[in-house]
Design an enzyme around this catalytic site. Sequence first.
Site: not given
Length: 352
Positions: A133-135, A158
Amino acid sequence: MPKKILITGGAGFIGSHVVRLFVNQYPDYQIFNLDALTYAGNLANVADVADKPNYTFLKADITDTEHIYALFAEYQFEAVIHLAAESHVDRSITNPLAFVYTNIIGTVNLLNAAKNTWKDISNRNHRFYHISTDEVYGSLEHGGYFTETTPYDPKSPYSASKASSDHFVRAYHNTYKLPVVISNCSNNYGPNQFPEKLIPLIINNIQQKKPLPVYGKGENVRDWLYVIDHARAIDIVFHKGKNGETYNIGGFNEWKNIDLVRLICKIMDKKLGNPEGTSEQLITFVTDRAGHDLRYAIDASKIKSELGWQPSVTFEEGLERTIDWYLENKAWLESVTSGSYQKYYEEMYSQR
Ligand code: NAD
Ligand code: DAU
């Protein structure tokens, strides 16, 4: 190319679209969909491919080492596309350990199983493709984009668990020469997304005439991509991506949460035949998410220039299709919000 492909998390939102694409597009591949069927996994998402000869469902938990090793020994998977994860930030704030188990330990279990099964690791027919993910890159202020070389700076339990799993995947490439590839995608939306995530939650609440919770002032920005375009990108990275490389995936499509919620209200009013402004009255500003990342924005130029991928659907088309899907699939929405689908599948599998 490898033909016996293990896809993990294929009963979830993105995984189900990836499974469908691979089963339909590659009839000579054997697709194994491995999923624990947590609250987020729903076999109704892949019901349309369940009877295809090149599709097998395996109910398993990626944290269960013995079971995972036994499945690798039995089926001799040649490649893995790994999507199974705990994926909701709010749940990671209330129960971080669940994210450590599935996202970190589960990923390392799969890496070990692949490393131990693929005796000739240099064999070009093997590939471990990790979906991230980009997170993991953290939070942006008002300018700039995440590129593949942006330093990791995860800020929620997360994203910390996803960052950790990414590091393990790269470490297995460096240490054991495991053939890996990683992609980091921005926020997905589309059919079959569990209605705890912003877009389906707002669509569902409008239908139910419930308040539309907007965290803080709604100033946070997300970069939205239609799920089928993500599945297409995964297909391309799987087949054409270079070992050891990372590809960012996104549609250059940033929206402030409050503007997006207002847009959904407007479209829903039209579709439901309500006077304009009806749904907006349901907007309710609520306490902000703890540690809420301000902005994500992906620079997807590498995947475009090196692999030739770009989104096929505009945001207007994608959002329209998504809203139509939820309006036409009220039974699906009802079953996931009531949890009835889980009881049904528990019974079905206990009888096998
Ligand atoms: P999801 O929550 O809809 O689905 C996750 C699936 O994994 C479910 O079917 C669930 O049953 C399964 N699963 C969970 N724990 C498991 C376990 N221990 N063993 C086996 N299966 C298990 O998630 P999603 O939104 O489809 O995301 C899929 C992947 O893509 C995740 O790795 C996520 O981090 C990543 N991702 C998601 C987005 C997004 O916007 N949703 C964006 C970028 C990356
Ligand atoms: O960026 C990719 C990530 O996108 C994925 O890795 C995650 O798995 C996925 O869940 C998603 O994370 P977000 O936290 O960005 O998605 P979510 O839909 O939960 O929230 C989107 C934005 O909307 C975020 O700024 C929080 C806000 N929000 C969310 C909910 C559920 C609200 O304002 N109200 C809400 O009720």
